[in-house]
Design a protein around this motif. Structure first.
Motif, PDB file in Angstrom:
ATOM      1  N   ASP A 187       0.818  -1.208   0.000  1.00  0.00           N
ATOM      2  CA  ASP A 187       0.000   0.000   0.000  1.00  0.00           C
ATOM      3  C   ASP A 187       0.848   1.254   0.000  1.00  0.00           C
ATOM      4  O   ASP A 187       0.382   2.337  -0.335  1.00  0.00           O
ATOM      5  CB  ASP A 187      -0.932   0.020   1.217  1.00  0.00           C
ATOM      6  CG  ASP A 187      -2.022  -1.027   1.094  1.00  0.00           C
ATOM      7  OD1 ASP A 187      -2.545  -1.469   2.135  1.00  0.00           O
ATOM      8  OD2 ASP A 187      -2.354  -1.383  -0.046  1.00  0.00           O
ATOM      9  N   LYS A 188       2.104   1.112   0.406  1.00  0.00           N
ATOM     10  CA  LYS A 188       2.975   2.277   0.425  1.00  0.00           C
ATOM     11  C   LYS A 188       3.522   2.514  -0.969  1.00  0.00           C
ATOM     12  O   LYS A 188       3.729   1.581  -1.730  1.00  0.00           O
ATOM     13  CB  LYS A 188       4.152   2.041   1.385  1.00  0.00           C
ATOM     14  CG  LYS A 188       3.758   2.078   2.842  1.00  0.00           C
ATOM     15  CD  LYS A 188       4.870   1.550   3.736  1.00  0.00           C
ATOM     16  CE  LYS A 188       6.104   2.422   3.673  1.00  0.00           C
ATOM     17  NZ  LYS A 188       7.183   1.890   4.519  1.00  0.00           N
ATOM     18  N   SER A 189       3.804   3.765  -1.267  1.00  0.00           N
ATOM     19  CA  SER A 189       4.423   4.023  -2.575  1.00  0.00           C
ATOM     20  C   SER A 189       5.885   3.613  -2.512  1.00  0.00           C
ATOM     21  O   SER A 189       6.503   3.624  -1.451  1.00  0.00           O
ATOM     22  CB  SER A 189       4.291   5.498  -2.948  1.00  0.00           C
ATOM     23  OG  SER A 189       4.887   6.286  -1.971  1.00  0.00           O
ATOM     24  N   LEU A 190       6.430   3.265  -3.647  1.00  0.00           N
ATOM     25  CA  LEU A 190       7.791   2.754  -3.694  1.00  0.00           C
ATOM     26  C   LEU A 190       8.795   3.868  -3.444  1.00  0.00           C
ATOM     27  O   LEU A 190       8.667   4.959  -3.961  1.00  0.00           O
ATOM     28  CB  LEU A 190       8.035   2.126  -5.071  1.00  0.00           C
ATOM     29  CG  LEU A 190       9.277   1.264  -5.233  1.00  0.00           C
ATOM     30  CD1 LEU A 190       9.267   0.124  -4.239  1.00  0.00           C
ATOM     31  CD2 LEU A 190       9.340   0.722  -6.652  1.00  0.00           C
ATOM     32  N   SER A 191       9.772   3.576  -2.640  1.00  0.00           N
ATOM     33  CA  SER A 191      10.815   4.549  -2.347  1.00  0.00           C
ATOM     34  C   SER A 191      11.498   5.002  -3.624  1.00  0.00           C
ATOM     35  O   SER A 191      11.688   4.213  -4.549  1.00  0.00           O
ATOM     36  CB  SER A 191      11.827   3.907  -1.398  1.00  0.00           C
ATOM     37  OG  SER A 191      13.119   4.356  -1.664  1.00  0.00           O
ATOM     38  N   ARG A 192      11.895   6.256  -3.683  1.00  0.00           N
ATOM     39  CA  ARG A 192      12.537   6.754  -4.901  1.00  0.00           C
ATOM     40  C   ARG A 192      14.038   6.529  -4.878  1.00  0.00           C
ATOM     41  O   ARG A 192      14.732   6.883  -5.805  1.00  0.00           O
ATOM     42  CB  ARG A 192      12.197   8.228  -5.091  1.00  0.00           C
ATOM     43  CG  ARG A 192      10.778   8.401  -5.625  1.00  0.00           C
ATOM     44  CD  ARG A 192      10.334   9.843  -5.653  1.00  0.00           C
ATOM     45  NE  ARG A 192      11.154  10.633  -6.557  1.00  0.00           N
ATOM     46  CZ  ARG A 192      11.775  11.743  -6.182  1.00  0.00           C
ATOM     47  NH1 ARG A 192      11.674  12.191  -4.951  1.00  0.00           N
ATOM     48  NH2 ARG A 192      12.502  12.420  -7.042  1.00  0.00           N
ATOM     49  N   GLY A 193      14.524   6.009  -3.766  1.00  0.00           N
ATOM     50  CA  GLY A 193      15.930   5.628  -3.736  1.00  0.00           C
ATOM     51  C   GLY A 193      16.884   6.760  -3.481  1.00  0.00           C
ATOM     52  O   GLY A 193      18.068   6.659  -3.740  1.00  0.00           O
ATOM     53  N   LYS A 194      16.391   7.881  -2.954  1.00  0.00           N
ATOM     54  CA  LYS A 194      17.296   9.003  -2.766  1.00  0.00           C
ATOM     55  C   LYS A 194      17.772   9.122  -1.319  1.00  0.00           C
ATOM     56  O   LYS A 194      18.518  10.018  -0.982  1.00  0.00           O
ATOM     57  CB  LYS A 194      16.578  10.327  -3.141  1.00  0.00           C
ATOM     58  CG  LYS A 194      16.103  10.371  -4.567  1.00  0.00           C
ATOM     59  CD  LYS A 194      17.227  10.809  -5.493  1.00  0.00           C
ATOM     60  CE  LYS A 194      16.738  11.177  -6.856  1.00  0.00           C
ATOM     61  NZ  LYS A 194      16.313  10.041  -7.670  1.00  0.00           N
ATOM     62  N   SER A 195      17.314   8.216  -0.467  1.00  0.00           N
ATOM     63  CA  SER A 195      17.691   8.361   0.943  1.00  0.00           C
ATOM     64  C   SER A 195      19.161   8.024   1.141  1.00  0.00           C
ATOM     65  O   SER A 195      19.745   7.266   0.373  1.00  0.00           O
ATOM     66  CB  SER A 195      16.823   7.441   1.800  1.00  0.00           C
ATOM     67  OG  SER A 195      17.086   6.107   1.438  1.00  0.00           O
ATOM     68  N   GLU A 196      19.733   8.628   2.170  1.00  0.00           N
ATOM     69  CA  GLU A 196      21.146   8.397   2.450  1.00  0.00           C
ATOM     70  C   GLU A 196      21.350   8.216   3.936  1.00  0.00           C
ATOM     71  O   GLU A 196      20.627   8.790   4.741  1.00  0.00           O
ATOM     72  CB  GLU A 196      21.962   9.626   2.014  1.00  0.00           C
ATOM     73  CG  GLU A 196      22.083   9.757   0.520  1.00  0.00           C
ATOM     74  CD  GLU A 196      22.993  10.897   0.141  1.00  0.00           C
ATOM     75  OE1 GLU A 196      23.751  10.733  -0.805  1.00  0.00           O
ATOM     76  OE2 GLU A 196      22.924  11.949   0.790  1.00  0.00           O
ATOM     77  N   VAL A 197      22.360   7.449   4.279  1.00  0.00           N
ATOM     78  CA  VAL A 197      22.768   7.364   5.682  1.00  0.00           C
ATOM     79  C   VAL A 197      24.261   7.622   5.733  1.00  0.00           C
ATOM     80  O   VAL A 197      24.950   7.569   4.716  1.00  0.00           O
ATOM     81  CB  VAL A 197      22.455   5.992   6.319  1.00  0.00           C
ATOM     82  CG1 VAL A 197      20.970   5.693   6.275  1.00  0.00           C
ATOM     83  CG2 VAL A 197      23.252   4.892   5.679  1.00  0.00           C
ATOM     84  N   SER A 198      24.739   7.886   6.933  1.00  0.00           N
ATOM     85  CA  SER A 198      26.159   8.153   7.083  1.00  0.00           C
ATOM     86  C   SER A 198      26.956   6.884   6.825  1.00  0.00           C
ATOM     87  O   SER A 198      26.531   5.786   7.188  1.00  0.00           O
ATOM     88  CB  SER A 198      26.424   8.686   8.494  1.00  0.00           C
ATOM     89  OG  SER A 198      27.401   7.928   9.137  1.00  0.00           O
ATOM     90  N   ILE A 199      28.114   7.044   6.211  1.00  0.00           N
ATOM     91  CA  ILE A 199      28.928   5.871   5.881  1.00  0.00           C
ATOM     92  C   ILE A 199      29.407   5.181   7.152  1.00  0.00           C
ATOM     93  O   ILE A 199      29.604   3.961   7.174  1.00  0.00           O
ATOM     94  CB  ILE A 199      30.097   6.273   4.956  1.00  0.00           C
ATOM     95  CG1 ILE A 199      30.697   5.031   4.310  1.00  0.00           C
ATOM     96  CG2 ILE A 199      31.161   7.045   5.717  1.00  0.00           C
ATOM     97  CD1 ILE A 199      31.631   5.313   3.189  1.00  0.00           C
TER      98      ILE A 199
END
Lengths: 186, 174
Positions: A12-24
């Motif tokens: 039901d959730k929309s698909l993530s656009r893949g732009k998220s980032e976390v610290s290395i």
């Protein structure tokens, strides 16, 4: 236990656009714990590589689905070279924000390809003790690649080697080459 | 393609890698409580190392009370996970508070199956908080009280101050 609450369905959730980032740092520490966890449960270097590869395979399986829906408009690859270019390009860019450094074919074996990454992300924070120098934690990434190839219909075995940085040796099943040749003959 | 910040990695890589770890633990341990415990322990190990990076990078200065600590925890979530949780629900005594996330990056793509409803999927975070605080002489307890994976509106971690830790005197000295 809140078992009467409606648990959200992932679809039901929309698909993530893949732009998220976390610290290395966050990733490096997580990966380090995973290596240590695996290391404590194995007896040999090749077992460790297998464990890490297994961990990577789960990532690869999901990346295939994600990328073909989001970036490839549901069209699958049917040619061998194109799926390798997919790994070198689209997959690597999604995971590591860059293309893999080089893709080569073995001169003596048409089933074998080499994907070269000078500085594999997962190895950047791992120092291997001299007496265990054959340990290569990029086995995790090898697992990712292997799962991607298996899931796209190009079964192969992928291992990570210490060569030119990190070289992923990709060895396809015979059937893959035979089928690819037939496709070209058409 | 995002601008190449060498200090950052793909959130999806992180999420899927963590998911793979949880899946592996579920395979290795027979029951969900053991997995919860193992996740907390791994988080504790991570927290002990993460705090050094945090102190070096954010240069946060000393905390004088728990509210300062809560502030720093909020900062760390932003720095390391790229999320901005809110801090609230302070206990009357000021020794307990909540870290509330509207989105939990660790749980992207995740759905809990029926047989794992006792799993605290993101339990590694509670360990990170505990380990990090311990390294700065603060003993805390951290636990999940709400989880969007279980149908709650928010994902919420409760943090409780237990006691200040005195530097342990090495054996043989007085």
């Amino acid at each position: 236990m809140s078992s009467n609450k409606q648990r959200p369905s992932i679809l039901d959730k929309s698909l993530s656009r893949g732009k998220s980032e976390v610290s290395i740092t966050a990733y490096a520490l997580l990966f380090s714990e995973m290596v240590q966890y695996s290391h404590n449960r194995v007896q040999s270097v090749s077992d460790l590589h297998n464990k890490l590869s297994e961990l990577g395979e789960r990532v690869g399986v999901r990346m295939v689905e994600l990328l073909f829906v989001r970036e490839r408009n549901y069209k699958r690859e049917t040619k061998l070279l194109n799926v390798l270019l997919f790994v070198k390009g689209t997959l690597w860019k999604s995971l590591f924000n860059k293309e893999a450094d080089k893709l080569d074919r073995a001169t003596d074996d048409e089933r074998t390809f080499y994907l070269i990454e000078k500085e594999a992300l997962v190895n950047r924070f791992i120092s291997v003790p001299r007496d265990k120098s054959s340990i290569n934690c990029a086995a995790f990434m090898a697992g990712v690649i292997q799962a991607v190839l298996n899931c796209t219909g190009f079964p192969a075995k992928v291992t990570a080697l210490w060569h030119k940085g990190t070289t992923f040796m990709i060895k396809f099943d015979d059937a893959v080459l035979i089928r690819d040749k037939q496709l070209e003959g058409r | 393609m995002r601008a190449n910040d060498p200090k950052k990695v793909s959130g999806e890589l992180f999420t899927l890698t963590y998911g793979s770890l949880v899946a592996q633990l579920l395979k290795d341990y027979e029951n969900v409580d053991d997995v919860n415990r193992q996740l907390e322990r791994m988080g504790y190990n991570i927290g002990m190392r993460l705090i050094e990076d945090f102190l070096a990078r954010a240069n946060p200065g000393r905390c004088y009370d728990l509210r300062d600590t809560a502030d720093k925890i909020q900062q760390a979530f932003k720095l390391y996970l790229g999320v901005s949780p809110s801090i609230g629900s302070w206990s009357p005594g000021g020794d307990e508070f909540s870290v509330v996330m509207e989105t939990n990056p660790m749980a992207e793509f995740v759905e809990l199956p029926e047989h794992c409803l006792g799993l605290r999927y993101s339990n590694i975070l509670t360990g990170v908080i505990r380990g990090a605080c311990e390294m700065v002489q603060l003993e805390v307890m951290a636990w999940f009280i709400a989880d969007q994976l279980k149908g709650d509106n928010m994902t919420e971690i409760r943090v409780k101050f237990v006691k200040r830790l005195e530097d342990a005197i090495p054996a043989g000295e007085d």
